[in-house]
Enzyme design. Sequence first.
Site, mmCIF file in Angstrom:
data_model
loop_
_atom_site.group_PDB
_atom_site.id
_atom_site.type_symbol
_atom_site.label_atom_id
_atom_site.label_comp_id
_atom_site.label_asym_id
_atom_site.label_seq_id
_atom_site.Cartn_x
_atom_site.Cartn_y
_atom_site.Cartn_z
ATOM 1 N N SER A 1 0.854 -1.190 0.000
ATOM 2 C CA SER A 1 0.000 0.000 0.000
ATOM 3 C C SER A 1 0.884 1.232 0.000
ATOM 4 C CB SER A 1 -0.886 0.008 1.256
ATOM 5 O OG SER A 1 -1.541 1.253 1.413
ATOM 6 N N TYR B 1 -1.506 -0.156 10.137
ATOM 7 C CA TYR B 1 -1.661 -0.801 8.831
ATOM 8 C C TYR B 1 -0.518 -0.364 7.915
ATOM 9 C CZ TYR B 1 -3.673 -1.663 4.181
ATOM 10 O OH TYR B 1 -3.888 -2.063 2.879
ATOM 11 N N LYS C 1 2.513 -2.547 6.140
ATOM 12 C CA LYS C 1 2.773 -2.568 4.705
ATOM 13 C C LYS C 1 4.203 -2.138 4.393
ATOM 14 C CE LYS C 1 -1.214 -4.082 3.273
ATOM 15 N NZ LYS C 1 -1.324 -5.396 2.599
#
Length: 250
Positions: free
Chosen positions: A142, A155, A159
């Site tokens: 991401s 998150y 990533k």
Amino acid sequence: MSATHAGKAAIVTGASRGIGLAVAERLVAEGARVVITARKPDALAAAVEKLGPDNAAFVAGGADDPACQEEVVATALERYGRIDYLVNNTGINPAYGSLLDLDPAASAKIFGVNVIAALEWVKKVHAAWMGANGGAVVNVASVAGLRAAPNIAMYGASKAALIHLTEELAHELGPAIRVNAVAPAVVKTRFATALFEGQEEQVVRNYPLKRLGAPEDIAGAVSFLLSGDAAWITGHTLTVDGGLTLGGGV
């Protein structure tokens, strides 16, 4: 579609909908056969019906469940006799807000699914097929792993770790196995709804291409990185973001 992946077999995780299903559709359209996995059997069954039962099979389970991983690998070998590609698409983000409010269990779960499970999938396909026969892996990262990403920071950290894991695996597994990643910005999927719902017009102002991504945008990039056209590319993270990071932010 071309026969870019004719005769190849792939495992795609998190593929009952969204990016994962789009990747599976693209690979099947280009000649591959796939085993898809996710948690919900009904959604997977519908996806296989869409892909064509001759082209696809499914195993339901958690991406971080070793038993599920083993069953998926066994199914691919039983059905197709090979595992040429692995697409680590599964990602979770059960927490939204400040890092200071994040429960340690949530942090552990995010890293467990988004990073550690991706490594475990690579280890299993390596042992089952790729170690002896070669192959290609694409990890779905991401842009949150490239820049600070307020409210989804853990998150993003996971990533970032996945991007570095991609580089380490590429270094360790070459020349027979190539390992790359894609880093999407916001793609219009159920998973990303909270990032654009009710504010899409405002969000896309930050994108030079003035639209959010579609799952098919990411599927095309993944297909390329798996293909022979990317035969001299490994350890690379391809940013697929409509130009968002040109402005320096996420």
